[in-house]
Design a protein around this motif. Sequence first.
Motif, PDB file in Angstrom:
ATOM      1  N   ASP A  45       0.855  -1.180   0.000  1.00 45.41           N
ATOM      2  CA  ASP A  45       0.000   0.000   0.000  1.00 45.41           C
ATOM      3  C   ASP A  45       0.895   1.236   0.000  1.00 45.41           C
ATOM      4  O   ASP A  45       2.078   1.161   0.365  1.00 45.41           O
ATOM      5  N   ALA A  46       0.314   2.360  -0.363  1.00 48.71           N
ATOM      6  CA  ALA A  46       1.055   3.621  -0.338  1.00 48.71           C
ATOM      7  C   ALA A  46       0.147   4.721   0.198  1.00 48.71           C
ATOM      8  O   ALA A  46      -1.001   4.846  -0.213  1.00 48.71           O
ATOM      9  N   VAL A  47       0.681   5.483   1.132  1.00 44.84           N
ATOM     10  CA  VAL A  47      -0.008   6.657   1.649  1.00 44.84           C
ATOM     11  C   VAL A  47       0.773   7.866   1.142  1.00 44.84           C
ATOM     12  O   VAL A  47       1.890   8.127   1.585  1.00 44.84           O
ATOM     13  N   GLU A  48       0.201   8.566   0.176  1.00 51.71           N
ATOM     14  CA  GLU A  48       0.805   9.796  -0.330  1.00 51.71           C
ATOM     15  C   GLU A  48       0.302  10.931   0.548  1.00 51.71           C
ATOM     16  O   GLU A  48      -0.894  11.027   0.822  1.00 51.71           O
ATOM     17  N   PHE A  49       1.223  11.780   1.008  1.00 52.32           N
ATOM     18  CA  PHE A  49       0.819  12.902   1.853  1.00 52.32           C
ATOM     19  C   PHE A  49       1.479  14.186   1.378  1.00 52.32           C
ATOM     20  O   PHE A  49       2.572  14.177   0.829  1.00 52.32           O
ATOM     21  N   THR A  50       0.743  15.275   1.576  1.00 52.27           N
ATOM     22  CA  THR A  50       1.258  16.569   1.143  1.00 52.27           C
ATOM     23  C   THR A  50       0.604  17.702   1.919  1.00 52.27           C
ATOM     24  O   THR A  50      -0.508  17.550   2.432  1.00 52.27           O
ATOM     25  N   ARG A  51       1.305  18.770   2.018  1.00 51.98           N
ATOM     26  CA  ARG A  51       0.822  20.061   2.505  1.00 51.98           C
ATOM     27  C   ARG A  51       1.872  21.075   2.104  1.00 51.98           C
ATOM     28  O   ARG A  51       2.928  20.705   1.596  1.00 51.98           O
ATOM     29  N   SER A  52       1.606  22.308   2.305  1.00 52.11           N
ATOM     30  CA  SER A  52       2.559  23.333   1.913  1.00 52.11           C
ATOM     31  C   SER A  52       3.923  23.069   2.564  1.00 52.11           C
ATOM     32  O   SER A  52       4.021  22.971   3.784  1.00 52.11           O
ATOM     33  N   GLY A  53       4.939  22.888   1.754  1.00 54.88           N
ATOM     34  CA  GLY A  53       6.289  22.677   2.266  1.00 54.88           C
ATOM     35  C   GLY A  53       6.665  21.244   2.571  1.00 54.88           C
ATOM     36  O   GLY A  53       7.798  20.972   2.972  1.00 54.88           O
ATOM     37  N   VAL A  54       5.747  20.289   2.382  1.00 50.34           N
ATOM     38  CA  VAL A  54       6.024  18.879   2.688  1.00 50.34           C
ATOM     39  C   VAL A  54       5.319  17.988   1.676  1.00 50.34           C
ATOM     40  O   VAL A  54       4.168  18.213   1.338  1.00 50.34           O
TER      41      VAL A  54
END
Length: 111
Positions: A45-54
């Motif tokens: 499985d893959a958990v892609e995560f994002t937010r400003s700067g990460v």
Amino acid sequence: MADIHIEREHTLGLPAARKLAWKWAEQAEEEFDMSCTYEEGAREDAVEFTRSGVSGCLQVTANRFVLDAKLGFLLGAFKERIEAEIVSNLDTLLAGKKPAAKKTATRKKIS
């Protein structure tokens, strides 16, 4: 850019590891205002995560978690603190403690 790489071996098997990864994604969304997408696969499985700067990915297998993240310039100055927090959250989940979380991550099935 600063990079974070964390690996944790476990003996949970994919179904139980998947549940922990889902909890981790929920925590990341709630505590760190991340946007997470969970993709289930037959063997990984893959958990892609994002937010400003990460941005990054938590890979989940039957015997291992591998987290890779890239921090932007501003958050790079806090790399050690951010990495310590991620390690603490992941280790807490692996230790079997139950953090409070809500289901908000988007889940989709991949083949």
